[in-house]
Design a protein around this motif. Structure first.
Motif, PDB file in Angstrom:
ATOM      1  N   GLU A 126       7.310  16.772  -1.819  1.00  0.00           N
ATOM      2  CA  GLU A 126       6.013  16.178  -2.143  1.00  0.00           C
ATOM      3  C   GLU A 126       6.205  14.901  -2.962  1.00  0.00           C
ATOM      4  N   ILE A 127       5.462  13.866  -2.592  1.00  0.00           N
ATOM      5  CA  ILE A 127       5.479  12.616  -3.354  1.00  0.00           C
ATOM      6  C   ILE A 127       4.053  12.353  -3.814  1.00  0.00           C
ATOM      7  N   GLY A 128       3.804  12.532  -5.099  1.00  0.00           N
ATOM      8  CA  GLY A 128       2.451  12.412  -5.648  1.00  0.00           C
ATOM      9  C   GLY A 128       2.181  11.031  -6.216  1.00  0.00           C
ATOM     10  N   LEU A 129       0.968  10.851  -6.741  1.00  0.00           N
ATOM     11  CA  LEU A 129       0.580   9.569  -7.312  1.00  0.00           C
ATOM     12  C   LEU A 129       1.463   9.189  -8.501  1.00  0.00           C
ATOM     13  N   TYR A 130       1.867  10.188  -9.273  1.00  0.00           N
ATOM     14  CA  TYR A 130       2.727   9.951 -10.443  1.00  0.00           C
ATOM     15  C   TYR A 130       4.011   9.247 -10.012  1.00  0.00           C
ATOM     16  N   ASP A 131       4.650   9.779  -8.954  1.00  0.00           N
ATOM     17  CA  ASP A 131       5.909   9.202  -8.460  1.00  0.00           C
ATOM     18  C   ASP A 131       5.692   7.802  -7.900  1.00  0.00           C
ATOM     19  N   LEU A 132       4.556   7.625  -7.199  1.00  0.00           N
ATOM     20  CA  LEU A 132       4.284   6.324  -6.583  1.00  0.00           C
ATOM     21  C   LEU A 132       4.050   5.239  -7.620  1.00  0.00           C
ATOM     22  N   ILE A 133       3.306   5.569  -8.681  1.00  0.00           N
ATOM     23  CA  ILE A 133       3.047   4.570  -9.719  1.00  0.00           C
ATOM     24  C   ILE A 133       4.344   4.218 -10.449  1.00  0.00           C
ATOM     25  N   LYS A 134       5.182   5.243 -10.717  1.00  0.00           N
ATOM     26  CA  LYS A 134       6.471   4.979 -11.363  1.00  0.00           C
ATOM     27  C   LYS A 134       7.309   4.029 -10.518  1.00  0.00           C
ATOM     28  N   SER A 135       7.297   4.266  -9.215  1.00  0.00           N
ATOM     29  CA  SER A 135       8.043   3.402  -8.297  1.00  0.00           C
ATOM     30  C   SER A 135       7.430   2.007  -8.240  1.00  0.00           C
ATOM     31  N   GLY A 136       6.090   1.969  -8.194  1.00  0.00           N
ATOM     32  CA  GLY A 136       5.386   0.694  -8.082  1.00  0.00           C
ATOM     33  C   GLY A 136       5.646  -0.236  -9.247  1.00  0.00           C
ATOM     34  N   VAL A 137       5.754   0.305 -10.464  1.00  0.00           N
ATOM     35  CA  VAL A 137       5.973  -0.516 -11.660  1.00  0.00           C
ATOM     36  C   VAL A 137       7.295  -1.273 -11.558  1.00  0.00           C
ATOM     37  N   ARG A 138       8.285  -0.654 -10.912  1.00  0.00           N
ATOM     38  CA  ARG A 138       9.604  -1.302 -10.784  1.00  0.00           C
ATOM     39  C   ARG A 138       9.560  -2.531  -9.876  1.00  0.00           C
ATOM     40  N   HIS A 139       8.515  -2.644  -9.068  1.00  0.00           N
ATOM     41  CA  HIS A 139       8.370  -3.798  -8.170  1.00  0.00           C
ATOM     42  C   HIS A 139       7.664  -4.972  -8.849  1.00  0.00           C
ATOM     43  N   ARG A 140       7.397  -4.857 -10.108  1.00  0.00           N
ATOM     44  CA  ARG A 140       6.781  -5.911 -10.927  1.00  0.00           C
ATOM     45  C   ARG A 140       5.486  -6.461 -10.322  1.00  0.00           C
ATOM     46  N   PRO A 141       4.517  -5.586 -10.051  1.00  0.00           N
ATOM     47  CA  PRO A 141       3.242  -6.097  -9.534  1.00  0.00           C
ATOM     48  C   PRO A 141       2.411  -6.731 -10.641  1.00  0.00           C
ATOM     49  N   ASP A 142       1.551  -7.664 -10.253  1.00  0.00           N
ATOM     50  CA  ASP A 142       0.599  -8.219 -11.216  1.00  0.00           C
ATOM     51  C   ASP A 142      -0.557  -7.245 -11.434  1.00  0.00           C
ATOM     52  N   SER A 158       0.847  -1.201   0.000  1.00  0.00           N
ATOM     53  CA  SER A 158       0.000   0.000   0.000  1.00  0.00           C
ATOM     54  C   SER A 158       0.877   1.244   0.000  1.00  0.00           C
ATOM     55  N   LEU A 159       0.728   2.078  -1.018  1.00  0.00           N
ATOM     56  CA  LEU A 159       1.490   3.325  -1.127  1.00  0.00           C
ATOM     57  C   LEU A 159       0.539   4.510  -1.031  1.00  0.00           C
ATOM     58  N   VAL A 160       0.908   5.504  -0.220  1.00  0.00           N
ATOM     59  CA  VAL A 160       0.056   6.676  -0.011  1.00  0.00           C
ATOM     60  C   VAL A 160       0.859   7.937  -0.304  1.00  0.00           C
ATOM     61  N   ALA A 161       0.274   8.848  -1.073  1.00  0.00           N
ATOM     62  CA  ALA A 161       0.951  10.091  -1.452  1.00  0.00           C
ATOM     63  C   ALA A 161       1.253  10.949  -0.231  1.00  0.00           C
ATOM     64  N   ARG A 162       2.300  11.775  -0.353  1.00  0.00           N
ATOM     65  CA  ARG A 162       2.697  12.666   0.742  1.00  0.00           C
ATOM     66  C   ARG A 162       2.715  14.110   0.255  1.00  0.00           C
ATOM     67  N   THR A 163       2.138  14.995   1.055  1.00  0.00           N
ATOM     68  CA  THR A 163       2.170  16.418   0.717  1.00  0.00           C
ATOM     69  C   THR A 163       3.554  16.987   1.020  1.00  0.00           C
ATOM     70  N   GLY A 164       3.869  18.105   0.383  1.00  0.00           N
ATOM     71  CA  GLY A 164       5.175  18.730   0.582  1.00  0.00           C
ATOM     72  C   GLY A 164       5.263  19.526   1.866  1.00  0.00           C
ATOM     73  N   PHE A 165       6.463  20.017   2.156  1.00  0.00           N
ATOM     74  CA  PHE A 165       6.709  20.793   3.367  1.00  0.00           C
ATOM     75  C   PHE A 165       7.002  22.250   3.002  1.00  0.00           C
ATOM     76  N   GLY A 166       6.497  23.158   3.822  1.00  0.00           N
ATOM     77  CA  GLY A 166       6.771  24.571   3.623  1.00  0.00           C
ATOM     78  C   GLY A 166       5.971  25.163   2.483  1.00  0.00           C
ATOM     79  N   PRO A 167       6.133  26.486   2.264  1.00  0.00           N
ATOM     80  CA  PRO A 167       5.352  27.202   1.238  1.00  0.00           C
ATOM     81  C   PRO A 167       5.568  26.657  -0.173  1.00  0.00           C
ATOM     82  N   SER A 168       6.784  26.161  -0.468  1.00  0.00           N
ATOM     83  CA  SER A 168       7.061  25.687  -1.822  1.00  0.00           C
ATOM     84  C   SER A 168       6.701  24.221  -2.020  1.00  0.00           C
ATOM     85  N   GLY A 169       6.275  23.554  -0.947  1.00  0.00           N
ATOM     86  CA  GLY A 169       5.849  22.157  -1.050  1.00  0.00           C
ATOM     87  C   GLY A 169       6.977  21.192  -1.368  1.00  0.00           C
ATOM     88  N   GLU A 170       8.177  21.465  -0.833  1.00  0.00           N
ATOM     89  CA  GLU A 170       9.318  20.587  -1.097  1.00  0.00           C
ATOM     90  C   GLU A 170       9.091  19.201  -0.495  1.00  0.00           C
TER      91      GLU A 170
END
Length: 511
Positions: A323-339, A309-321
């Motif tokens: 941040e880990i969004g759904l785009y990043d999570l799916i890119k990471s998830g594909v490398r784990h070879r899920p069915d 289970s992967l959950v997105a993370r909001t950024g820190f501070g005014p500039s949102g540094e």
């Protein structure tokens, strides 16, 4: 700790308070049409109907603290504050009531003369206000409530009841109490809310989801919130059949698709039951498959051992540094070879990555806000998703779910259509719900997906349909024997994957 009530059992003593409250409501021109316990014997839910206009409301009937009990409450609250780090530490180390009992034992002389009933009431309120959800804790205990909405101060909360839909509640927040409640809830979730950052969307204890608008920064009425409740025992596919949301035929068809790693999208409006359907059909996945789920806020709840289970993370501070969004999570998830990659909801650039993953052989499950497959297709091809028309057929099947009025006038969820996607503008309706007959009409003779399964497995189409009929038998057996819990349904689905003949013999011989 505390003396016993003279001649009264605790439950009998407390119930007398509720009976008098019910009589008061009847005298005020309301009829109690249903009553059930929330946290007996301290709180109950009463469904009231106004005798004059027929409107329905929800009443939380909670035992009240008298003056002496309020004194005990204040004393114990102070002692707990002096000995506590945080509610989370208490629950992890002892459990809240164990901690309170320890405080009472350490200060026995202070409380030994108070009646047992009074001490139990005080403990109930302490647990409610410190470890629970405060004023709305009783509502959160009600498994019939799907969400709780507060539109501002001094306005009745509205609850969505599974049986009575949206109805007002007898609970209201005062100005200071509402801000304090929201600040405490957000803080306990490890987030921050203020006038500078007045919008927050986060997960609470038990994975309930809350959306908050703080003060009058973005809403003239002031602080408001909506809580979407998370069901601890998620609905299974057997539940959906018994509710009439889908039929046995649809469930067996989806099971065939899930085994073949085909991709399914659940389409509907807010509150239509998209995530419920998504959770349920993941129970049809082969137990040996690896599943990756990706969400903004954790809502997917599946009982599958090989599940990440992967959950997105909001950024820190005014500039949102950071941040880990759904785009990043799916890119990471594909490398784990899920069915299977399961996305709680697609609405941005993550949709493109998901379709790319499906193009490389991963199965995909997702939800999307739309009222039909046609409008979903248009949304997918426009910014920010930008899915090329040639990619749309990678999503093999779409389930359109809606809240509709049943014959009794009550709101029910229905899969109004199950459509196979051939091309960007060509669909085959595998199942369609007829509102007049309340029947799901099947059109599987020309099913593209079942013919594709035939090609992939090397079986004749007749053999595929024989397999389809077997799965209908399994699902009917589960339904007839009342095997409905998510875990038990998934266990039997797993048995069929691993030893189909053994399970079929058990069914055949009335096991």
């Amino acid at each position: 700790m505390g003396k016993k009530n003279d001649g009264y059992g605790l439950e009998t003593f407390l119930k007398s308070e509720f009976l008098s409250e019910l009589q008061n409501q009847t005298q005020k021109g309301s009829t109690v049409i249903e009553s059930y316990p929330l946290k007996a014997p301290f709180s109950y839910a009463n469904i009231l109907q106004d005798q004059e206009n027929g409107s329905i409301s929800y009443q939380v009937d909670e035992t009240k603290l008298n003056q002496s009990e309020q004194v005990i409450y204040n004393q114990l609250y102070r002692l707990i504050e002096e000995n506590i780090d945080s509610p989370e530490n208490i629950e992890k180390d002892f459990g809240f009531m164990s901690f309170v009992n320890k405080i009472l034992k350490d200060n026995e002389k202070l409380f030994q003369d108070y009646p047992l009933a009074s001490m139990e009431k005080v403990k109930y309120y302490l647990e409610r206000d410190i470890a629970g959800f405060g004023l709305i804790d009783s509502i959160m205990q009600d498994p019939n409530i799907e969400d709780v909405s507060c539109s501002g101060i001094e306005t009745p909360l509205y609850v969505w009841h599974r049986k009575y839909d949206s109805i007002p509640c007898n609970i209201k927040f005062e100005d200071e109490k509402l801000n304090a409640f929201v600040s405490r809830i957000v803080f306990r979730a490890g987030k921050h809310i203020s006038s500078a950052y007045p919008i927050s969307d986060l997960a609470l204890e038990g994975n309930h989801r809350i959306s908050v608008l703080y003060q009058k920064e973005v809403t003239p009425k002031g602080t408001s919130f909506t809580i979407r409740k998370f069901k601890q025992d998620p609905y299974s596919v057997v539940d959906l059949i018994s509710f009439g949301t889908i039929s046995v035929d649809i469930a067996a068809y989806l099971w065939m698709l899930m085994e073949a790693k085909m991709s399914i999208m659940v389409i509907g409006s807010t509150g239509s039951g998209k995530t419920t359907i998504l959770n349920a059909i993941t129970g049809l996945v082969n137990p040996d498959y690896k599943i990756f789920s990706v969400e903004d806020v954790a809502e997917i709840n599946i009982k599958h051992e090989n599940w990440f289970s992967l959950v997105a993370r909001t950024g820190f501070g005014p500039s949102g540094e950071g941040e880990i969004g759904l785009y990043d999570l799916i890119k990471s998830g594909v490398r784990h070879r899920p069915d299977y990659i399961v996305v709680g909801e697609i609405r941005g650039s993550e949709a493109y990555v998901m379709f790319q993953a499906m193009a490389t052989g991963h199965g995909g499950l997702c939800t999307m806000h739309a009222d039909s497959l046609e409008s979903a297709g248009k949304r997918l091809q426009q910014k920010p998703m930008d899915i090329p028309p040639s990619y749309l057929s990678l999503m093999n099947c779409a389930i359109v779910i809606r809240r509709v009025k049943g014959q009794d006038g009550k709101s029910i969820r229905k899969a109004i259509s199950v459509q196979e996607i051939n091309t960007a503008d060509s669909y085959h309706s595998a199942f369609k719900w007829d509102s007049k007959s309340d029947y799901f009409n099947a059109q599987l003779e020309n099913s593209v997906m079942l013919h594709r399964i035939s090609e992939q497995t090397g079986r004749d189409i007749e053999q595929v349909f024989v397999e389809y009929e077997k799965r209908k038998i399994v699902l009917k057996w589960l339904l007839q024997h009342g095997i409905r819990s998510y875990a038990k349904v998934a266990e039997n689905i797993g048995k069929y994957y691993r030893e189909p003949e053994t399970l079929m013999k058990k069914i055949e011989y009335g096991g």
